[in-house]
Motif scaffolding. Sequence first.
Motif, mmCIF file in Angstrom:
data_model
loop_
_atom_site.group_PDB
_atom_site.id
_atom_site.type_symbol
_atom_site.label_atom_id
_atom_site.label_comp_id
_atom_site.label_asym_id
_atom_site.label_seq_id
_atom_site.Cartn_x
_atom_site.Cartn_y
_atom_site.Cartn_z
ATOM 1 N N ARG A 1 58.762 29.611 121.753
ATOM 2 C CA ARG A 1 58.916 29.545 123.094
ATOM 3 C C ARG A 1 57.855 30.764 123.625
ATOM 4 O O ARG A 1 57.190 30.749 124.900
ATOM 5 N N GLU A 2 58.279 32.007 123.202
ATOM 6 C CA GLU A 2 57.508 33.034 123.487
ATOM 7 C C GLU A 2 55.836 32.966 123.413
ATOM 8 O O GLU A 2 55.088 33.428 124.293
ATOM 9 N N GLY A 3 55.541 32.311 122.304
ATOM 10 C CA GLY A 3 54.295 32.163 121.966
ATOM 11 C C GLY A 3 53.611 31.238 122.846
ATOM 12 O O GLY A 3 52.344 31.508 123.234
ATOM 13 N N LEU A 4 54.185 29.995 123.214
ATOM 14 C CA LEU A 4 53.614 29.220 124.115
ATOM 15 C C LEU A 4 53.459 29.739 125.431
ATOM 16 O O LEU A 4 52.396 29.650 126.321
ATOM 17 N N ILE A 5 54.383 30.607 126.160
ATOM 18 C CA ILE A 5 53.959 31.462 127.277
ATOM 19 C C ILE A 5 52.874 32.059 127.161
ATOM 20 O O ILE A 5 52.079 32.463 127.952
ATOM 21 N N PHE A 6 52.874 33.030 125.937
ATOM 22 C CA PHE A 6 51.346 33.836 125.955
ATOM 23 C C PHE A 6 50.254 33.290 125.972
ATOM 24 O O PHE A 6 49.202 33.406 126.563
ATOM 25 N N LEU A 7 50.325 31.931 125.098
ATOM 26 C CA LEU A 7 48.891 31.178 125.259
ATOM 27 C C LEU A 7 48.840 30.425 126.761
ATOM 28 O O LEU A 7 47.525 30.571 126.707
ATOM 29 N N TYR A 8 49.758 30.022 127.281
ATOM 30 C CA TYR A 8 49.530 29.611 128.446
ATOM 31 C C TYR A 8 49.032 30.646 129.462
ATOM 32 O O TYR A 8 48.078 30.696 130.283
ATOM 33 N N GLU A 9 49.515 32.045 129.348
ATOM 34 C CA GLU A 9 48.857 32.819 130.463
ATOM 35 C C GLU A 9 47.459 33.498 129.811
ATOM 36 O O GLU A 9 46.789 33.546 130.986
ATOM 37 N N CYS A 10 47.221 33.228 128.692
ATOM 38 C CA CYS A 10 45.809 33.767 128.299
ATOM 39 C C CYS A 10 44.958 32.648 128.811
ATOM 40 O O CYS A 10 43.907 33.053 129.573
ATOM 41 N N VAL A 11 45.078 31.349 128.315
ATOM 42 C CA VAL A 11 44.042 30.293 128.967
ATOM 43 C C VAL A 11 43.918 30.202 130.194
ATOM 44 O O VAL A 11 43.057 29.615 130.725
ATOM 45 N N MET A 12 45.027 30.589 131.102
ATOM 46 C CA MET A 12 44.924 30.538 132.504
ATOM 47 C C MET A 12 44.418 31.669 133.189
ATOM 48 O O MET A 12 44.325 31.827 134.334
ATOM 49 N N GLY A 13 44.120 32.747 132.303
ATOM 50 C CA GLY A 13 43.306 33.812 132.911
ATOM 51 C C GLY A 13 44.332 34.915 133.541
ATOM 52 O O GLY A 13 43.946 35.522 134.359
ATOM 53 N N MET A 14 45.584 34.767 133.025
ATOM 54 C CA MET A 14 46.602 35.736 133.675
ATOM 55 C C MET A 14 46.665 37.187 132.943
ATOM 56 O O MET A 14 47.551 37.715 133.566
ATOM 57 N N ALA B 1 41.329 53.392 117.315
ATOM 58 C CA ALA B 1 42.211 52.314 116.906
ATOM 59 C C ALA B 1 43.358 51.777 117.755
ATOM 60 O O ALA B 1 43.454 50.576 118.050
ATOM 61 N N ALA B 2 44.165 52.904 118.436
ATOM 62 C CA ALA B 2 45.169 52.774 119.173
ATOM 63 C C ALA B 2 44.382 51.771 120.556
ATOM 64 O O ALA B 2 44.953 50.935 121.002
ATOM 65 N N GLU B 3 43.410 52.317 121.070
ATOM 66 C CA GLU B 3 42.745 51.751 122.063
ATOM 67 C C GLU B 3 42.405 50.186 122.034
ATOM 68 O O GLU B 3 42.767 49.439 122.995
ATOM 69 N N LEU B 4 41.814 50.005 120.923
ATOM 70 C CA LEU B 4 41.446 48.693 120.481
ATOM 71 C C LEU B 4 42.511 47.791 120.233
ATOM 72 O O LEU B 4 42.445 46.704 120.645
ATOM 73 N N SER B 5 43.638 48.163 119.841
ATOM 74 C CA SER B 5 44.757 47.338 119.592
ATOM 75 C C SER B 5 45.239 47.076 121.112
ATOM 76 O O SER B 5 46.001 46.070 121.320
ATOM 77 N N ARG B 6 45.302 48.263 121.859
ATOM 78 C CA ARG B 6 45.785 47.892 123.333
ATOM 79 C C ARG B 6 44.975 46.492 124.056
ATOM 80 O O ARG B 6 45.363 45.917 124.635
ATOM 81 N N LEU B 7 43.716 46.782 123.839
ATOM 82 C CA LEU B 7 42.816 45.886 124.634
ATOM 83 C C LEU B 7 42.882 44.487 123.995
ATOM 84 O O LEU B 7 43.126 43.604 124.912
ATOM 85 N N THR B 8 42.682 44.602 122.905
ATOM 86 C CA THR B 8 42.871 42.926 122.028
ATOM 87 C C THR B 8 44.554 42.622 122.116
ATOM 88 O O THR B 8 44.581 41.460 122.150
ATOM 89 N N GLY B 9 45.230 43.481 122.431
ATOM 90 C CA GLY B 9 46.671 43.023 122.291
ATOM 91 C C GLY B 9 46.957 42.354 123.460
ATOM 92 O O GLY B 9 48.178 41.611 123.616
ATOM 93 N N MET B 10 46.274 42.300 124.521
ATOM 94 C CA MET B 10 46.359 41.424 125.675
ATOM 95 C C MET B 10 46.049 39.957 125.511
ATOM 96 O O MET B 10 46.637 39.166 126.039
ATOM 97 N N PHE B 11 45.388 39.645 124.323
ATOM 98 C CA PHE B 11 45.063 38.286 124.140
ATOM 99 C C PHE B 11 45.380 37.867 122.473
ATOM 100 O O PHE B 11 44.887 36.829 122.301
ATOM 101 N N ILE B 12 45.829 38.948 121.833
ATOM 102 C CA ILE B 12 46.194 38.508 120.608
ATOM 103 C C ILE B 12 47.692 38.661 120.153
ATOM 104 O O ILE B 12 48.223 39.570 120.448
ATOM 105 N N LEU B 13 48.410 37.616 119.831
ATOM 106 C CA LEU B 13 49.756 37.689 119.535
ATOM 107 C C LEU B 13 49.979 37.452 117.872
ATOM 108 O O LEU B 13 49.352 36.780 117.306
#
Length: 834
Positions: free
Chosen positions: A228-241, A443-455
């Motif tokens: 359920r959490e993964g589905l919410i994450f994917l929805y937010e990402c593809v909707m540009g949220m 590395a911490a900054e790269l993780s933070r940036l990509t963490g917005m759209f990587i689960l």
Amino acid sequence: MGESPKDTKPSGSKSDPELTCESPGVSQPSAGSTHVTAGTDPGCTQEGARYFSVMWCKASKKKHKRWEGDAVLITRGRAATLKDMEGKDIGKGSGYKVSVLASLCDGDTLMIGGKEVEVMGVISQEDFARGRCFQDFQVEKSEPPPSSAGRLLSKPFCPPTSLGGGHSGSRPEEEETCKSRHDPMAPGALVMPRPSSNHQWSHNKSGLPVVDVVVDPHVNVHLRPHQREGLIFLYECVMGMRAAGGSGAILADEMGLGKTLQSVALSWTLLKQGPYGGKPVVKRVLVVTPGSLVQNWGREFNKWLGRERIQVFTVDQDHRVEHFVLSPLHSVLVISYEMLLRCLDQVQKVEFGLIICDEGHRLKNSSIKTSSALNSLSCSRRVILTGTPVQNDLQEFYAIIEFVNPGILGSSTAYRKVYEEPILRSRQPSCTEEERVLGEERAAELSRLTGMFILRRTQEIINRYLPPRLDWTLFCAPSPLQLELYKHLLCHRVFRSCLQATTQTHTHLACITALKKLCNHPVLLYSTVQERTDNGSEEGSFYEGLAELFPGSYSSGELTTADSGKLMVLSDLLGAIRRLSPSDRVVVVSNYTKTLDLLEDLCVAMGYTFCRLDGHTPTGQRQRLVDSFNSAYSQNFLFLLSSKAGGVGLNLVGASHLVLYDIDWNPANDIQAMARVWRDGQKKTVHIYRLLTAGTIEERVFQRQVSKQGLSGTVVDLGKGAEHATFSTNELRDLFSLTDTPCLTHDLLGCSCSVDGSAIVPAEEEQQVSDRPCQLGRPGDRGGMTQKHLSMSELMQWRHFSGDTHTFSDPYLDHARHHITFAFQTTISNGAQD
């Protein structure tokens, strides 16, 4: 105005780390960079370095300057360095007055490297360390609500008309008719987060009323909490949220967590619903997958949704893309990567609203035809499914990020300068303290940036739903013939030249391949010797003289189990399983077709029924083989599986034992293979056995895996420990050596246990373990500090068994223990590792 001394080349001394440690970038100064007046001086560090956002142009006496771009200015003492927005040095100078550089502030100018710069603002030390000053994008600061509980309850947003206030279209009666497809107030309903006001301004130009998007209850009932959490994450990402300007996502869950189900739920939700007026977000979905999984995806859609809800078109020999293009009934196209290249012209005719790429690490190189073909499609909503987002290096990681969200990390050059080089440099044993700190910040900054759209979720989440799993790493004693042949090869001049780095790469690979064949069974090496002899090419190669060392039985093609330590262990193990648990079944995995031939001969000799799946198995037959083996009525005792063909995505829960016969350089391949039987649907306790020939190249590769897994942890699994990515020169030379020890890995750990399986390192002693010098976690050169290796501490917590132990407490292994020199064992039960 700043002074303009003559430009000189920088000294490059190690006392000036900003001149020796590049700090690269991404494209224009970030709006989020901290620009303040010089009085507060946030950019000054304890070493006196200051960082400025500047504009630059070529030196000119013209009154009106033609500024050419933004840059970052670094000053330290009497020296200054100018870096463009990709992190490359474009100017250096020294000999400035300290007072001039120390008093720089907004509006001041400076001459450096034939360029004139004007200071725009001060950059904080944190923004420089994390590379934010090089970014031309800004990720949304506010995290979206993690669940439907936080959805907005405000009235629908409508942009003002051109005449001023008021609504631009939606009447009260229209709002009443635009309702959610499913009841958002129903018990257990999964409601997607509502879009923010900014999102509505950008994406709801027609002023449609905002409605709740509710996951179909028919699908929702099957979703576990993490799904359920993964589905919410994917929805937010593809909707540009989530990421500004990005509508892509990478679902990097480990195997068994239900990436396919989450993708099916996302596709169905977007095909039928949307937040604005309830209109569907997409009309058609494209799923690209390995050829062996095309039919599997079709079955998954039908399994979770039913044929009456959705029509899925799977491309094969009888169903071509042209039929899908002309069909108004099918909303999902499932196609293999290979077929996509062949039918690209036809696929480009279809307007897809969502692209899902299974096993998306195939796109790790942006220049390959597959990546180019997918990038040629106009769809911006892209999802990559992969259990291994970082397989080998950070450039591959960049390639898949660039695919899902193009431009979000800037150009490839900028990414390399800003992130990759500092991160890799910080993980070298010889790095300085300043390089280490800078690398960790990047590395911490790269993780933070990509963490917005990587689960990324690990197997631990699903473990609680699965039966216990017992993992064994078994070190097998090489046979006398293996030892003799191994020593002969290592003494050959070709191998000696490899140690002196005087040979070409293909020679190194040939030597490694020969040793790995020998570890599996000498007959594999004998076959190669015979082929070269028959072709007259034996002279001059390292195979010369080997033929005389083989006994005469090899010329007759007779299989001798006793000539391979691993094969003896496997033979005894299979016999014990057959006797003690007649209803149990076994999967045996190898990387090589020739080794599978050898194992097939063993099955025939011992009278075991088996089936086999390798690269020669037709794609259409693979799933049928799996289904037949998993059936309760299957008569096959063994499933021989090639990890290189069909090993990904296959669920073999019909077996409760898995033997990994040989090891791969890439730890991800072995991890996937070993999890093949420990999936949803498994009812029995699972036994995993990994076989290694003690003291040989296989044990070194195992140690290499231990080290290599740290690269993924640097940015994707941040917080799990980042380790050095490479062996030193001496350790690489150790590949071509033979150690007469029951277990070199245990020796390197420096463990003082009683090797009877009873001594596990207590938690209070963990710090002592981390301080113990160990080749698996190589000591650095910073004041004698030792880098604690994550897998080292894990292995220290496993149970350690010597081959002389009276019993392994495993009834199957006890029948094979005479050929085992050492063993590591751990048990995973209900999400906990014992």
